[in-house]
Scaffold this active site. Structure first.
Site, PDB file in Angstrom:
ATOM      1  N   HIS A   1      -5.875   2.764   1.515  1.00 49.19           N
ATOM      2  CA  HIS A   1      -5.154   3.937   2.022  1.00 49.19           C
ATOM      3  C   HIS A   1      -5.806   4.568   3.270  1.00 49.19           C
ATOM      4  O   HIS A   1      -5.117   4.869   4.240  1.00 49.19           O
ATOM      5  CB  HIS A   1      -5.044   5.001   0.928  1.00 49.19           C
ATOM      6  CG  HIS A   1      -4.542   4.473  -0.380  1.00 49.19           C
ATOM      7  ND1 HIS A   1      -3.562   3.504  -0.467  1.00 49.19           N
ATOM      8  CD2 HIS A   1      -4.862   4.774  -1.666  1.00 49.19           C
ATOM      9  CE1 HIS A   1      -3.321   3.240  -1.744  1.00 49.19           C
ATOM     10  NE2 HIS A   1      -4.095   3.991  -2.490  1.00 49.19           N
TER      11      HIS A   1
ATOM     12  N   ASP B   1       0.901  -1.151   0.000  1.00 47.48           N
ATOM     13  CA  ASP B   1       0.000   0.000   0.000  1.00 47.48           C
ATOM     14  C   ASP B   1       0.937   1.197   0.000  1.00 47.48           C
ATOM     15  O   ASP B   1       1.605   1.459   1.009  1.00 47.48           O
ATOM     16  CB  ASP B   1      -0.885   0.013   1.248  1.00 47.48           C
ATOM     17  CG  ASP B   1      -1.874   1.159   1.205  1.00 47.48           C
ATOM     18  OD1 ASP B   1      -1.471   2.293   0.844  1.00 47.48           O
ATOM     19  OD2 ASP B   1      -3.061   0.953   1.524  1.00 47.48           O
ATOM     20  N   HIS B   2       1.004   1.906  -1.111  1.00 46.62           N
ATOM     21  CA  HIS B   2       2.072   2.902  -1.228  1.00 46.62           C
ATOM     22  C   HIS B   2       1.935   4.032  -0.201  1.00 46.62           C
ATOM     23  O   HIS B   2       2.890   4.740   0.069  1.00 46.62           O
ATOM     24  CB  HIS B   2       2.185   3.430  -2.664  1.00 46.62           C
ATOM     25  CG  HIS B   2       1.142   4.436  -3.043  1.00 46.62           C
ATOM     26  ND1 HIS B   2      -0.118   4.091  -3.422  1.00 46.62           N
ATOM     27  CD2 HIS B   2       1.180   5.790  -3.108  1.00 46.62           C
ATOM     28  CE1 HIS B   2      -0.813   5.181  -3.702  1.00 46.62           C
ATOM     29  NE2 HIS B   2      -0.045   6.233  -3.520  1.00 46.62           N
TER      30      HIS B   2
HETATM   31  C1  BG6 Z   1      -4.278   4.966  -5.946  1.00 44.55           C
HETATM   32  C2  BG6 Z   1      -5.682   5.106  -6.473  1.00 44.55           C
HETATM   33  O1  BG6 Z   1      -4.156   3.820  -5.155  1.00 44.55           O
HETATM   34  O2  BG6 Z   1      -3.943   6.097  -5.158  1.00 44.55           O
HETATM   35  C3  BG6 Z   1      -5.819   6.392  -7.266  1.00 44.55           C
HETATM   36  O3  BG6 Z   1      -6.002   4.004  -7.293  1.00 44.55           O
HETATM   37  C4  BG6 Z   1      -5.347   7.570  -6.479  1.00 44.55           C
HETATM   38  O4  BG6 Z   1      -7.164   6.585  -7.689  1.00 44.55           O
HETATM   39  C5  BG6 Z   1      -3.970   7.319  -5.877  1.00 44.55           C
HETATM   40  O5  BG6 Z   1      -5.295   8.698  -7.344  1.00 44.55           O
HETATM   41  C6  BG6 Z   1      -3.581   8.417  -4.919  1.00 44.55           C
HETATM   42  O6  BG6 Z   1      -2.243   8.279  -4.561  1.00 44.55           O
HETATM   43  P1  BG6 Z   1      -1.374   9.549  -4.134  1.00 44.55           P
HETATM   44  O7  BG6 Z   1      -0.088   8.970  -3.694  1.00 44.55           O
HETATM   45  O8  BG6 Z   1      -1.286  10.425  -5.328  1.00 44.55           O
HETATM   46  O9  BG6 Z   1      -2.145  10.201  -3.026  1.00 44.55           O
END
Ligand code: BG6
Length: 484
Positions: free
Chosen positions: A238, A175-176
């Site tokens: 997230h 989960d990034h």
């Molecule tokens: C992804 C979603 O996991 O996270 C996207 O699929 C979203 O829809 C993105 O835009 C948001 O990531 P970050 O790091 O830009 O907040």
């Protein structure tokens, strides 16, 4: 021992926009273990050199501070093996290629699933049947991207398929958000300091707001998004991760299972709701113009905005609602966690403006952009009488630290290479998250639900969201971060 990263789905967006730029940045800063090989696998027929050329262009665009002089040394570690996941012979060739590159020796191997989710199972099965998960020649790890299933049943099924080939300790569900510096810093804020702990509970906290607002619409991802919606796309992963790190108890040590045990306990404490309660515990919305996005069903009821109220029934948080909200096409890009403190027990300063009654102390953790933390507190305005104003103490990453903040994938890739799963979801964690989100998905897609509320792009979601908060005697903290 040397390292090999095998990317399945090598010609996809994730590889060129995130994975390779992250690996390049790690190599450039000297953090990537020396001799790490990157091997791409996908159907497009390319030579090593042709893939390197494509990646040069995309990495130039996506890696902050790209420096052409450092590219050739990094490019030499990149290899490509064309092949089809469905073709066993192609996978046998991949296996041989890996052994050649590793010179028949021991190596830590990381298999990265950057494909469309329907290919996860065939890749895992093939790795199993070719004996590529066996750890006789060094560790074998597998990274699984989101979406990890589309509901509890499919997540369980994927876990079963993974466990048929890999031990849980070999599986890294990414989960990034957990790779973001400012998210990891929540752990530092809470567990490397003593001053917050005494107030981090139901005695002092009124409620918590977690917002992940995006300014961008769904854009080219309409096809995927329309079947996912905001709950699956953002909440199951997230937002619940942010909730877990905010609400968890201190682990006994900073080690994968100790951390994850505490996170899972938070999910276990989230109150389960019946259907009627689910409907009242959230607000959904769709931005105007969504229905004409490419790939979106013109009659779609898919929510592009959601707000939920979750109750964490444990000693620390009983009675403190956690409000989670996220949406596309909102006012600005901001991810923030607001700890809203209680009002003082007695209002002494009667000359204070009435709004004091609503504006209690807040701790705002600004995850992105303008990463930082602000503590909001009342101060006497100089002059006669007790006029008060909310002022703040501020910590800002950009002021405090020079240089760029690493991209989320950088620390996570390093963790996989070194075998630290603390920031990756465990099987029970993903299943629990789906258990929490599934009832909302079901309720929101039920035909009995009233038509979905719409909102103008650039709003903070539908008016119903603000009304719903107001009905609970609270207001959303709608603040766009100030970028300096
Ligand atoms: C992804 C979603 O996991 O996270 C996207 O699929 C979203 O829809 C993105 O835009 C948001 O990531 P970050 O790091 O830009 O907040």
């Amino acid at each position: 021992m040397s390292h090999t990263i095998v990317i399945f789905g090598a010609s996809g967006d994730l590889t060129s926009r995130k994975l390779v730029p992250a690996l390049y940045s790690l190599a450039r800063s000297g953090d990537l273990p020396a001799g790490t090989r990157i091997v791409g696998f996908s159907r497009t027929v390319l030579t090593d050199d042709a893939w390197r050329e494509t990646l040069l262009e995309s990495t130039r665009r996506h890696a902050e501070g790209f420096d052409a002089a450092s590219w050739p040394a990094f490019a030499a570690s990149i290899h490509y093996q064309p092949g089809d996941i469905a073709n066993r012979d192609d996978l046998v060739r991949l296996k041989q290629r890996l052994e050649e590159l590793e010179l028949g020796g021991d190596a830590t191997r990381v298999y990265y699933l950057a494909t469309a989710p329907q290919f996860y199972e065939p890749v895992v099965a093939a790795l199993g049947s070719l004996g590529m998960a066996v750890e006789t020649r060094g560790p074998r790890r597998i990274v699984v991207e989101k979406p990890f299933g589309t509901d509890l049943a499919t997540a369980r099924q994927l876990n079963t398929q993974l466990h048929a080939v890999f031990a849980e300790s070999q599986v890294y569900r990414i989960d990034h958000y957990l790779g973001k510096e400012s998210v990891q810093n929540i752990l530092a804020l809470r567990f490397a300091n003593t001053i917050f702990e005494p107030v981090w509970n139901r005695r002092y906290v009124d409620h918590v707001q977690i917002t992940v607002a995006e300014e961008v619409p769904v854009g080219r991802r309409g096809g995927y998004y329309d079947s996912a919606g905001v709950l699956r796309d953002m909440f199951q992963n997230h937002l619940l991760q942010l909730l877990m790190v905010t609400a968890m108890e201190a682990p006994v040590r900073f080690q994968a299972n100790a951390v994850r045990n505490e996170k899972v306990k938070v999910l276990e404490a989230i109150r389960s709701l019946d259907l009627a309660e689910v409907a009242a515990a959230g607000v959904r919305g769709q931005y105007q113009g969504y229905l004409t996005e490419p790939g979106v069903d013109p009659a779609s009821r898919t929510p592009t905005f959601g707000a939920l109220r979750l109750e964490v029934d444990n000693w620390r948080w009983q009675g403190v609602p956690f409000y989670l909200r996220s949406g596309k096409s909102m006012s600005c890009r901001t991810t923030q966690i607001v700890i809203g403190f209680r009002q003082p027990p007695l209002e002494l300063f009667t000359t204070a403006p009435r709004r004091l009654a609503r504006e209690a102390n807040r701790l705002v953790i600004q995850i992105q952009p303008a990463e930082g933390i602000q503590l909001h507190f009342h101060t006497k305005v100089p002059g006669e009488g007790m006029q008060l104003r909310l002022t703040d103490l501020e910590f800002s990453y950009s002021r405090e630290f020079s240089g760029r903040l690493p991209e989320a994938y950088e620390p996570l890739l390093l963790d996989v290479l070194t075998g630290d799963a603390s920031l990756f979801a465990r099987s029970d964690e993903v299943e629990k998250s789906w258990e929490i989100i599934d009832p909302f998905v079901r309720a929101w897609s039920s035909v009995d639900m009233p038509p979905i509320d719409s909102y103008q792009p650039g709003d903070w979601g539908p008016q119903a969201s603000a009304d719903w908060m107001a009905a609970q005697g609270r207001t959303w903290f709608d603040m766009c971060p100030v970028l300096t």
